[in-house]
Design a protein around this motif. Structure first.
Motif, PDB file in Angstrom:
ATOM      1  N   ALA A   1     -72.977 -65.511 -98.224  1.00  0.00           N
ATOM      2  CA  ALA A   1     -71.921 -64.743 -97.555  1.00  0.00           C
ATOM      3  C   ALA A   1     -72.377 -63.307 -97.301  1.00  0.00           C
ATOM      4  CB  ALA A   1     -70.650 -64.759 -98.392  1.00  0.00           C
ATOM      5  N   ASP A   2     -73.089 -62.728 -98.285  1.00  0.00           N
ATOM      6  CA  ASP A   2     -73.594 -61.359 -98.127  1.00  0.00           C
ATOM      7  C   ASP A   2     -74.641 -61.279 -97.016  1.00  0.00           C
ATOM      8  OD1 ASP A   2     -71.950 -60.471-100.126  1.00  0.00           O
ATOM      9  OD2 ASP A   2     -73.488 -60.413-101.675  1.00  0.00           O
TER      10      ASP A   2
ATOM     11  N   ARG B   1     -74.911 -63.333 -94.470  1.00  0.00           N
ATOM     12  CA  ARG B   1     -74.212 -63.550 -93.195  1.00  0.00           C
ATOM     13  C   ARG B   1     -73.536 -62.259 -92.723  1.00  0.00           C
ATOM     14  NH1 ARG B   1     -70.642 -68.461 -90.949  1.00  0.00           N
ATOM     15  NH2 ARG B   1     -69.641 -67.347 -89.243  1.00  0.00           N
ATOM     16  N   ALA B   2     -72.883 -61.567 -93.664  1.00  0.00           N
ATOM     17  CA  ALA B   2     -72.218 -60.306 -93.320  1.00  0.00           C
ATOM     18  C   ALA B   2     -73.227 -59.279 -92.826  1.00  0.00           C
ATOM     19  CB  ALA B   2     -71.456 -59.770 -94.533  1.00  0.00           C
ATOM     20  N   MET B   3     -74.391 -59.247 -93.472  1.00  0.00           N
ATOM     21  CA  MET B   3     -75.425 -58.293 -93.072  1.00  0.00           C
ATOM     22  C   MET B   3     -75.920 -58.601 -91.655  1.00  0.00           C
ATOM     23  SD  MET B   3     -79.042 -57.434 -94.984  1.00  0.00           S
ATOM     24  CE  MET B   3     -79.833 -58.966 -94.481  1.00  0.00           C
TER      25      MET B   3
ATOM     26  N   GLU C   1     -74.319 -60.231 -89.304  1.00  0.00           N
ATOM     27  CA  GLU C   1     -73.251 -59.969 -88.326  1.00  0.00           C
ATOM     28  C   GLU C   1     -73.136 -58.473 -88.038  1.00  0.00           C
ATOM     29  OE1 GLU C   1     -69.888 -61.949 -90.060  1.00  0.00           O
ATOM     30  OE2 GLU C   1     -70.375 -63.875 -89.106  1.00  0.00           O
ATOM     31  N   GLN C   2     -73.273 -57.649 -89.071  1.00  0.00           N
ATOM     32  CA  GLN C   2     -73.218 -56.198 -88.887  1.00  0.00           C
ATOM     33  C   GLN C   2     -74.405 -55.717 -88.050  1.00  0.00           C
ATOM     34  OE1 GLN C   2     -72.995 -54.916 -92.930  1.00  0.00           O
ATOM     35  NE2 GLN C   2     -70.773 -55.160 -93.062  1.00  0.00           N
TER      36      GLN C   2
END
Length: 297
Positions: free
Chosen positions: A282-283, A285-287, A289-290
């Motif tokens: 999840a971390d 993926r968030a990175m 996406e950002q």
């Protein structure tokens, strides 16, 4: 020019170029990400990494919780979980037999599953074996590495029959059996980007006894007085990484073992930790996406 980004002490470094020009730099734990921007731990890259500033982050690794699952592990003589914790004793007897240790359920059994190197701090453990045995504990060592350390642990086994056992080499099945049968796993590393064996130890209720470095610092909650009182402890940490503190953490572990209900509460807490890949995924993926949105770096 662009060559400047690759030149490193008169040679070409593709790693330097990658760090310099990457959109973002991630490594395998938050503490290690902080350590590598220091001169002591940066291995010559600390200045470059400091330049990247907030474009350097750490995301802690996970383990495969299907492969590492004490409830289904085919390598074990007795499969168990938090609700069948008494079966850990059967695995302990199996390990004691495999390493020619006294079949002594009351002895605190430390294990090592590691490359035998100074990076892993195992020279400190070799020097502390006498102290560990004096405290009534046992030690099972699985690994291969520096010849001098292999010999040191062989010698320790000869001097302490029934209390110290050594298997030089690597054996996946035996590694699983050790994680299930030992009471604690020792990782006194001088540096450790993430570490995986302590995550397996948590999953198997084998308390990690670790140096407070890198990913070890991020994944193990030290059984100090406050953590024990609040019920959040999952293992033991020590720092600085030296001979005196190696002995002291062995003492602290043995002292908690003497209060078996308290020790078992820490084991149950350790087994409840989330050590899989879901959070890390999840971390990441968030990175990503950002990065795509242009909000990182």
């Amino acid at each position: 020019g662009r060559l400047d980004g690759m030149e490193y002490w008169g040679k070409v470094s593709f790693l330097k170029a990658a760090v310099k020009w990457a959109s973002h730099v991630s490594t395998v734990s938050p503490t290690y990400a902080r350590e590598i921007i220091t001169e002591k731990e940066g291995m010559g890259f600390d200045g470059l990494l400091r330049e990247r500033g907030d474009r350097v982050t750490g995301i802690t690794n996970g383990i495969d919780t299907t492969v590492w699952n004490p409830a289904t592990d085919p390598h074990l003589v007795a499969r168990y979980g938090p609700n069948r914790l008494h079966l850990k004793a059967t695995n302990k007897a199996d390990v004691q037999a495999a390493f020619r240790l006294d079949r002594d359920p009351e002895a605190l059994l430390f294990c090592v599953v590691s490359r035998l190197t100074e990076q892993k701090g195992l020279d400190l453990l070799a020097d502390a074996v006498g102290h560990l045995v004096h405290r009534g504990a046992q030690l099972a060592v699985l690994g291969t590495g520096d010849r001098a350390l292999e010999l040191a642990f062989h010698r320790a086994a000869e001097l302490n029959p029934g209390r110290v056992g050594v298997h030089i080499g690597y054996d996946e099945g035996l590694a699983h059996r050790l994680q299930a049968g030992a009471d604690t796993i020792l990782m006194p590393s001088r540096f450790e980007p993430c570490g995986l064996s302590q995550l397996c130890g948590l999953r198997y209720g084998t308390l990690p006894v670790v140096a407070r470095v890198g990913g070890l610092a991020d994944t193990v909650i030290d059984a100090n007085e406050a953590a024990l009182a609040d019920g959040v402890a999952t293992g033991f940490q020590f720092s600085p990484v030296d001979h005196d503190n190696m002995k002291a953490v062995i003492d602290r572990t043995c002292d908690l073992w003497a209060d078996r209900p308290a020790f078992t509460r820490v084991v149950r807490r350790a087994m409840g930790r989330n050590v899989g890949w879901a959070r890390a995924a999840a971390d990441y993926r968030a990175m990503y996406e950002q990065l795509l949105e242009g909000t990182v770096g």
